[in-house]
Write a protein that holds these residues in place. Structure first.
Motif, mmCIF file in Angstrom:
data_model
loop_
_atom_site.group_PDB
_atom_site.id
_atom_site.type_symbol
_atom_site.label_atom_id
_atom_site.label_comp_id
_atom_site.label_asym_id
_atom_site.label_seq_id
_atom_site.Cartn_x
_atom_site.Cartn_y
_atom_site.Cartn_z
ATOM 1 N N GLU A 56 20.538 8.713 7.648
ATOM 2 C CA GLU A 56 20.356 8.790 6.190
ATOM 3 C C GLU A 56 21.675 9.087 5.486
ATOM 4 N N LEU A 57 22.513 9.902 6.115
ATOM 5 C CA LEU A 57 23.794 10.272 5.514
ATOM 6 C C LEU A 57 24.832 9.161 5.647
ATOM 7 N N VAL A 58 24.817 8.463 6.778
ATOM 8 C CA VAL A 58 25.849 7.461 7.064
ATOM 9 C C VAL A 58 25.469 6.082 6.534
ATOM 10 N N THR A 59 24.168 5.780 6.479
ATOM 11 C CA THR A 59 23.646 4.460 6.097
ATOM 12 C C THR A 59 24.344 3.330 6.848
ATOM 13 N N PRO A 60 24.239 3.305 8.173
ATOM 14 C CA PRO A 60 24.902 2.273 8.983
ATOM 15 C C PRO A 60 24.123 0.953 8.958
ATOM 16 N N GLU A 61 24.734 -0.070 9.537
ATOM 17 C CA GLU A 61 24.052 -1.361 9.641
ATOM 18 C C GLU A 61 22.867 -1.273 10.598
ATOM 19 N N ARG A 62 23.002 -0.457 11.655
ATOM 20 C CA ARG A 62 21.897 -0.308 12.604
ATOM 21 C C ARG A 62 21.867 1.115 13.159
ATOM 22 N N LEU A 280 19.310 17.230 30.599
ATOM 23 C CA LEU A 280 19.968 16.201 29.790
ATOM 24 C C LEU A 280 20.121 16.671 28.346
ATOM 25 N N ILE A 281 21.193 16.230 27.704
ATOM 26 C CA ILE A 281 21.410 16.520 26.289
ATOM 27 C C ILE A 281 21.829 15.236 25.575
ATOM 28 N N THR A 282 21.935 15.334 24.258
ATOM 29 C CA THR A 282 22.274 14.173 23.427
ATOM 30 C C THR A 282 23.522 14.452 22.603
ATOM 31 N N PHE A 283 24.429 13.459 22.565
ATOM 32 C CA PHE A 283 25.493 13.495 21.558
ATOM 33 C C PHE A 283 25.389 12.217 20.742
ATOM 34 N N PHE A 284 26.066 12.194 19.592
ATOM 35 C CA PHE A 284 25.946 11.064 18.673
ATOM 36 C C PHE A 284 27.304 10.462 18.359
ATOM 37 N N THR A 285 27.295 9.172 18.079
ATOM 38 C CA THR A 285 28.441 8.520 17.460
ATOM 39 C C THR A 285 27.955 7.972 16.117
ATOM 40 N N ALA A 286 28.812 8.023 15.105
ATOM 41 C CA ALA A 286 28.375 7.639 13.759
ATOM 42 C C ALA A 286 29.481 6.903 13.029
ATOM 43 N N GLY A 287 29.146 5.736 12.493
ATOM 44 C CA GLY A 287 30.089 4.946 11.712
ATOM 45 C C GLY A 287 29.326 3.960 10.869
ATOM 46 N N PRO A 288 30.013 3.203 10.032
ATOM 47 C CA PRO A 288 29.328 2.276 9.122
ATOM 48 C C PRO A 288 28.550 1.172 9.833
ATOM 49 N N LYS A 289 28.990 0.809 11.035
ATOM 50 C CA LYS A 289 28.274 -0.250 11.751
ATOM 51 C C LYS A 289 27.078 0.280 12.541
ATOM 52 N N GLU A 290 27.219 1.524 13.062
ATOM 53 C CA GLU A 290 26.177 1.999 13.964
ATOM 54 C C GLU A 290 26.141 3.516 14.052
ATOM 55 N N VAL A 291 24.945 4.058 14.039
ATOM 56 C CA VAL A 291 24.706 5.456 14.407
ATOM 57 C C VAL A 291 23.876 5.417 15.687
ATOM 58 N N LYS A 292 24.340 6.126 16.722
ATOM 59 C CA LYS A 292 23.707 5.975 18.031
ATOM 60 C C LYS A 292 23.618 7.297 18.779
ATOM 61 N N SER A 293 22.520 7.463 19.534
ATOM 62 C CA SER A 293 22.336 8.611 20.430
ATOM 63 C C SER A 293 22.786 8.218 21.832
ATOM 64 N N SER A 330 24.993 19.738 7.023
ATOM 65 C CA SER A 330 25.211 20.676 5.908
ATOM 66 C C SER A 330 26.354 20.214 5.011
ATOM 67 N N ALA A 331 27.371 19.566 5.585
ATOM 68 C CA ALA A 331 28.490 19.050 4.787
ATOM 69 C C ALA A 331 28.087 17.804 4.012
ATOM 70 N N GLY A 332 27.212 17.003 4.603
ATOM 71 C CA GLY A 332 26.726 15.809 3.914
ATOM 72 C C GLY A 332 27.464 14.540 4.261
ATOM 73 N N SER A 333 28.644 14.667 4.894
ATOM 74 C CA SER A 333 29.406 13.479 5.299
ATOM 75 C C SER A 333 30.515 13.906 6.245
ATOM 76 N N GLU A 334 31.079 12.936 6.949
ATOM 77 C CA GLU A 334 32.202 13.232 7.845
ATOM 78 C C GLU A 334 33.419 13.683 7.041
ATOM 79 N N ALA A 335 33.648 13.011 5.924
ATOM 80 C CA ALA A 335 34.823 13.352 5.110
ATOM 81 C C ALA A 335 34.739 14.786 4.610
ATOM 82 N N ARG A 336 33.570 15.187 4.149
ATOM 83 C CA ARG A 336 33.409 16.543 3.638
ATOM 84 C C ARG A 336 33.511 17.565 4.768
ATOM 85 N N ALA A 337 33.011 17.214 5.941
ATOM 86 C CA ALA A 337 33.128 18.110 7.097
ATOM 87 C C ALA A 337 34.600 18.323 7.447
#
Length: 364
Positions: A56-62, A280-293, A330-337
């Motif tokens: 919701e915060l990143v609004t990626p393509e997928r 097992l645990i989860t990490f995320f990658t986030a960018g304009p093209k894709e947000v992924k677990s 809580s920051a709302g975006s990567e830039a704000r973080a």
């Protein structure tokens, strides 16, 4: 890495009903034994509200969630290790999975035939355990014969391996399970290549009627006591309700759960239990093209996490720019973080935390 689970149980305990609900697939589900002739395989999304919030915060393509591969294996009956029912073919299908989801019938229904004519979860579990153990004994015995011949050369490593095989065989013959045998690290490495069925982690799924979903019944209590003694997982599910949930549109499901007095579906709880049991645990990658677990082992370091994306990332790892999911939200975006100083630069020794949002820097 992906998680791979096999669903096992006696015929007519609700395995295929639960598989259908999990995967929204069309595995045949009929009121007679052995309706599952070939293992059905489905991919199930791992439920994680954090991924949705991040998207919701990143609004990626997928948006790409982590997935679990579920294999629905035909009902095993007494004598399967000797070819009864559908026999060894289906025992072999279990060898490749990371964990076993053992569905146990904990409901009474005269309209659904029980292969042994009565509901008795402990008996049913012991039948499956015995067949898996017998198959393992056969596997270990073959390895012992081979090791005994090679041990005559005096090779210490082979002698040590032989001793481990004999230890496992003796415990299995006493009615034990390989996963409950105390083994040293080198012994664990020795048996890893055997892919023993009884060495795999188990989660019991108590399949109950809708009426018993909240309060349970005597069958659930007996199974719960058994699971506690084995240090195994236990999830209570009503296959009937899960099948109804699977038929609903996504926006209708939460309302249905609330109406049933449930916070989440039993299948979601089952997948989470598998993750916890396997560490097992989860990490995320986030960018304009894709947000992924991404799924990794608890305790994995940053280069290993990078390697789950691509092996070149691990080989050429330089650093990982990391924000915890809570700080990101809580920051709302990567830039704000970044502005708030919530982004950290981590090196090769950093142990990845559950929920880290990561961007890897590497040399090609």
């Amino acid at each position: 890495m992906g998680l791979n689970c096999g669903i096992v149980g006696l015929p007519n305990v609700g395995k295929s009903t639960i598989f259908n609900a999990l995967t929204a697939a069309r595995a045949e589900s009929s009121n007679y034994p052995f309706c599952t002739i070939d293992p059905n395989v489905g991919m199930v999304k791992v439920p994680d509200p954090r991924l949705n919030r991040l998207a919701e915060l990143v609004t990626p393509e997928r948006v790409v969630p982590a997935v679990v591969e579920i294999v629905d294996i035909a009902g095993i009956v007494e004598g399967a290790s000797k070819g009864e029912g559908l026999g060894n073919k289906f025992l072999g299908n279990i060898r490749s999975v990371d964990a076993i989801i053992h569905v146990v019938r904990c409901f009474n229904d005269d309209n659904v035939v029980h292969v042994y004519k009565s509901t008795d979860p402990i008996r049913d579990v012991e039948i499956i355990q015995a067949e898996l153990a017998l198959a393992d004994i056969e596997t270990v015995e073959k390895r012992i014969v081979k090791a005994e011949k090679l041990a005559k050369t005096g090779d210490k490593k082979i002698k040590d391996s032989l001793a481990t095989y004999q230890k496992i065989r003796d415990e299995l013959n006493r009615g034990g399970q390989a996963r409950n045998i105390s083994l040293k690290k080198e012994e664990q490495e020795t048996i890893k290549e055997l892919f023993l069925l009884t060495a795999k982690p188990v989660i019991y799924v108590a399949n109950v009627s809708e009426e018993d979903l909240h309060g349970g019944n005597k069958h659930v209590k007996a199974l719960k006591d058994m699971a506690a003694k084995e240090d195994a997982g236990l999830v209570i599910i009503s296959g009937q309700i899960e099948a109804e949930i699977a038929e609903l549109e996504r926006d209708e499901r939460q309302a249905f759960l609330e109406e049933m007095g449930l916070k989440e579906s039993g299948l979601d709880r089952m997948i989470k239990s598998c993750y916890e049991m396997l560490g097992l645990i989860t990490f995320f990658t986030a960018g304009p093209k894709e947000v992924k677990s991404w799924t990794i082992k608890r305790g994995d370091k940053a280069p290993r996490a990078a390697g789950t994306i691509h092996t070149d990332f691990e080989k050429g790892f330089i650093r990982a720019e990391t924000i915890s999911i809570d700080d990101y939200i809580s920051a709302g975006s990567e830039a704000r973080a970044r502005e708030l100083g919530r982004m950290r630069v981590e090196g090769k020794d950093y142990v990845v935390a559950d929920g880290d949002v990561m961007h890897f820097r590497f040399n090609v």
